[in-house]
Scaffold this motif. Structure first.
Motif, PDB file in Angstrom:
ATOM      1  N   UNK A 186     -55.629   5.020  17.444  1.00  0.00           N
ATOM      2  CA  UNK A 186     -54.261   5.258  17.001  1.00  0.00           C
ATOM      3  C   UNK A 186     -53.768   4.018  16.256  1.00  0.00           C
ATOM      4  N   UNK A 187     -53.273   4.169  15.025  1.00  0.00           N
ATOM      5  CA  UNK A 187     -52.781   3.006  14.278  1.00  0.00           C
ATOM      6  C   UNK A 187     -51.585   2.355  14.952  1.00  0.00           C
ATOM      7  N   UNK A 188     -51.487   1.022  14.798  1.00  0.00           N
ATOM      8  CA  UNK A 188     -50.354   0.301  15.385  1.00  0.00           C
ATOM      9  C   UNK A 188     -49.656  -0.620  14.394  1.00  0.00           C
ATOM     10  N   UNK A 189     -50.249  -0.854  13.219  1.00  0.00           N
ATOM     11  CA  UNK A 189     -49.597  -1.750  12.256  1.00  0.00           C
ATOM     12  C   UNK A 189     -48.434  -1.026  11.576  1.00  0.00           C
ATOM     13  N   UNK A 190     -47.440  -1.786  11.186  1.00  0.00           N
ATOM     14  CA  UNK A 190     -46.265  -1.189  10.552  1.00  0.00           C
ATOM     15  C   UNK A 190     -46.624  -0.462   9.263  1.00  0.00           C
ATOM     16  N   UNK A 191     -47.590  -0.995   8.519  1.00  0.00           N
ATOM     17  CA  UNK A 191     -47.967  -0.341   7.268  1.00  0.00           C
ATOM     18  C   UNK A 191     -48.589   1.028   7.521  1.00  0.00           C
ATOM     19  N   UNK A 192     -49.362   1.149   8.598  1.00  0.00           N
ATOM     20  CA  UNK A 192     -49.945   2.448   8.952  1.00  0.00           C
ATOM     21  C   UNK A 192     -48.886   3.386   9.529  1.00  0.00           C
ATOM     22  N   UNK A 193     -47.995   2.838  10.352  1.00  0.00           N
ATOM     23  CA  UNK A 193     -46.946   3.678  10.934  1.00  0.00           C
ATOM     24  C   UNK A 193     -46.048   4.265   9.841  1.00  0.00           C
ATOM     25  N   UNK A 194     -45.726   3.465   8.836  1.00  0.00           N
ATOM     26  CA  UNK A 194     -44.808   3.905   7.788  1.00  0.00           C
ATOM     27  C   UNK A 194     -45.462   4.887   6.817  1.00  0.00           C
ATOM     28  N   UNK A 195     -46.661   4.544   6.341  1.00  0.00           N
ATOM     29  CA  UNK A 195     -47.254   5.328   5.256  1.00  0.00           C
ATOM     30  C   UNK A 195     -48.272   6.365   5.720  1.00  0.00           C
ATOM     31  N   UNK A 196     -48.914   6.152   6.839  1.00  0.00           N
ATOM     32  CA  UNK A 196     -49.945   7.078   7.305  1.00  0.00           C
ATOM     33  C   UNK A 196     -49.399   8.054   8.342  1.00  0.00           C
ATOM     34  N   UNK A 197     -48.767   7.518   9.381  1.00  0.00           N
ATOM     35  CA  UNK A 197     -48.274   8.374  10.464  1.00  0.00           C
ATOM     36  C   UNK A 197     -46.850   8.867  10.228  1.00  0.00           C
ATOM     37  N   UNK A 198     -46.075   8.082   9.495  1.00  0.00           N
ATOM     38  CA  UNK A 198     -44.650   8.376   9.282  1.00  0.00           C
ATOM     39  C   UNK A 198     -43.938   8.542  10.626  1.00  0.00           C
ATOM     40  N   UNK A 199     -44.177   7.566  11.495  1.00  0.00           N
ATOM     41  CA  UNK A 199     -43.574   7.581  12.834  1.00  0.00           C
ATOM     42  C   UNK A 199     -43.023   6.192  13.153  1.00  0.00           C
ATOM     43  N   UNK A 200     -42.129   6.147  14.126  1.00  0.00           N
ATOM     44  CA  UNK A 200     -41.546   4.881  14.557  1.00  0.00           C
ATOM     45  C   UNK A 200     -42.452   4.224  15.593  1.00  0.00           C
ATOM     46  N   UNK A 201     -42.167   2.960  15.856  1.00  0.00           N
ATOM     47  CA  UNK A 201     -42.921   2.258  16.901  1.00  0.00           C
ATOM     48  C   UNK A 201     -42.755   2.951  18.256  1.00  0.00           C
ATOM     49  N   UNK A 202     -41.558   3.368  18.549  1.00  0.00           N
ATOM     50  CA  UNK A 202     -41.304   4.024  19.837  1.00  0.00           C
ATOM     51  C   UNK A 202     -42.098   5.324  19.959  1.00  0.00           C
ATOM     52  N   UNK A 203     -42.151   6.082  18.881  1.00  0.00           N
ATOM     53  CA  UNK A 203     -42.901   7.337  18.915  1.00  0.00           C
ATOM     54  C   UNK A 203     -44.397   7.087  19.136  1.00  0.00           C
ATOM     55  N   UNK A 204     -44.940   6.107  18.435  1.00  0.00           N
ATOM     56  CA  UNK A 204     -46.368   5.804  18.574  1.00  0.00           C
ATOM     57  C   UNK A 204     -46.680   5.275  19.971  1.00  0.00           C
ATOM     58  N   UNK A 205     -45.805   4.481  20.505  1.00  0.00           N
ATOM     59  CA  UNK A 205     -45.982   3.977  21.870  1.00  0.00           C
ATOM     60  C   UNK A 205     -46.064   5.132  22.858  1.00  0.00           C
TER      61      UNK A 205
END
Length: 417
Positions: free
Chosen positions: A126-145
């Protein structure tokens, strides 16, 4: 539920042992232009078991029906020890892992693929970097956590051995990375993999990240920190060794360093660095070094990815010498210019390659090898002819050297040329 307890019981008794996870059949197969059939994947898996890897990442079961079937077959055969006797107390058979994205569909398919193995593993990425969260997953840190926590918990309900990879760890904010890793450990992950996904990190900073994580989870006792490095800047193996030096006790590597883009850290280089520099590292692996050559050749053949001649360990030039100074040293004692023995690696001893840089002693040795004996004067004349030929072409073959010697014999006997 099938458990992988044997794996962890053995590992807990071997603190100086580095677990080798081979991902040739997953990350390696993602090399551009490489596609293995199910039969080819099985053949490589069988050889990896002979090589002595601890965990075989057999594939990405959710990617296709054929991939799922291939992983299942490896789990049912290689993962049950079929055809492989236990040697030297090494864990037998190897663990079988499958990669899964952080969703229930993928996890179910992965479990379906690996569950028949004696030591199955679900590996969630599961990606954790901000660049992956923004452009790949389109999710927030809280959502990915939350996804990380929930999916590891779900995978752990199926399988005792769950690995979590924080994709693009080396470009992830450290505080957030630690927050995610703490959550998945609490949810049941036993291996925390720290991928340098785009080959961005340098050895000093990657080693420091691994050190901090090893210290963070040292009190847990049941958490292994793993290194997974890519070679975009040419330092994947160096980063992997830096991870080991800083406490990582699993590394994820491929045969011949194949993999996405510029490839992954090379299993052969990593293992031989640990072995050759054992006084420095003080660590062991379960790899049978005599199987290194056969494994390298098999993967090269089946993937169609030829080794460059100067590839460390198994390249054509790895044990070859053309320089006269080096050849003279090798003739006197191989340890002058070789730190490993080719025969120990299941390789042919390449030895002396004659060319324009070669010296008289190497030339004399080659003549003896070919069955020609010459006095010094005649040897000198033959050597001059050899040098003239070597100056005009890339190398001089044994057939050409033999022709020089036969010509010299004809001249000595006065026979017509």
């Amino acid at each position: 539920m099938t458990m992988g307890k044997d794996f962890w019981e053995i590992r807990s008794k071997e603190p100086d042992r580095v677990t080798i996870l081979d991902t040739t059949l997953r990350d390696g197969e993602q090399s551009p232009g490489v596609s293995l059939t199910g039969a080819e994947k099985l053949e490589i898996a069988q050889q990896l078991a002979r090589l002595g890897v601890d965990v075989i990442e057999a594939g990405f079961p959710a990617s296709s029906a054929g991939e799922l079937a291939a992983v299942q077959r490896i789990a049912e055969t290689v993962g049950r020890g079929q055809g492989h006797a236990q040697r030297g107390g090494r864990l037998e058979p190897p663990g079988i892992a499958g990669l899964s994205r952080a969703n229930r569909h993928d996890i179910d398919k992965t479990w379906e693929g690996v569950r028949a193995a004696k030591c199955p593993r679900i590996h969630i990425v599961l990606p954790t970097s901000d660049i992956h969260l923004k452009y790949k997953l389109e999710k927030t840190r809280a959502q990915v956590l939350q996804i990380a926590r929930d999916m590891v918990s779900y995978a752990r309900s199926l399988c005792d051995d769950v690995e979590f990879s924080a994709e693009d760890s080396t470009r992830t904010d450290r505080d957030y990375l630690f927050e995610v890793l703490d959550a998945v450990v609490d949810a049941g992950a036993r291996t925390l993999n720290i991928p340098d996904t785009v080959g961005y990190a340098m050895p000093a900073e990657y080693g420091d990240l691994i050190r901090v994580l090893c210290e963070r989870y040292a009190a847990r006792g049941d958490v292994v920190i793993s290194g997974h490095c890519h070679d975009d800047l040419g330092v994947a193996t160096a980063n992997t060794l830096a991870a080991i030096a800083n406490g990582a006790r699993q590394v994820e590597v491929t045969i011949n360093g194949i993999g996405e883009r510029a490839g992954n850290a090379c299993l052969l280089e990593t293992v031989m660095a640990l072995h050759t520099r054992k006084p420095f590292y003080g660590l062991e692996t379960g790899i049978d070094r005599h199987e290194i050559g056969p494994t390298s050749r098999l993967v090269s053949t089946l993937t169609g990815m030829a080794l460059q001649a100067n590839k460390a360990i198994t390249g054509a030039n790895a044990f070859a010498h053309e320089s006269g100074i080096h050849q003279d040293g090798i003739l006197k004692n191989r340890s002058t210019y070789e730190i490993m023995e080719a025969s120990e690696l299941g390789l042919d001893q390449t030895g002396l390659v004659l060319g324009k840089h070669s010296g008289r002693n190497a030339f004399r040795a080659k003549l003896r090898e070919l069955g020609f004996a010459m006095e010094d004067g005649e040897l000198n004349r033959a050597f001059v002819r050899f040098k003239d030929m070597a100056d005009s072409q890339k190398s001089v073959s044994e057939a050409e050297i033999r022709a020089i010697c036969e010509m010299m014999e004809s001249e000595r006997e006065g026979a017509p040329l």
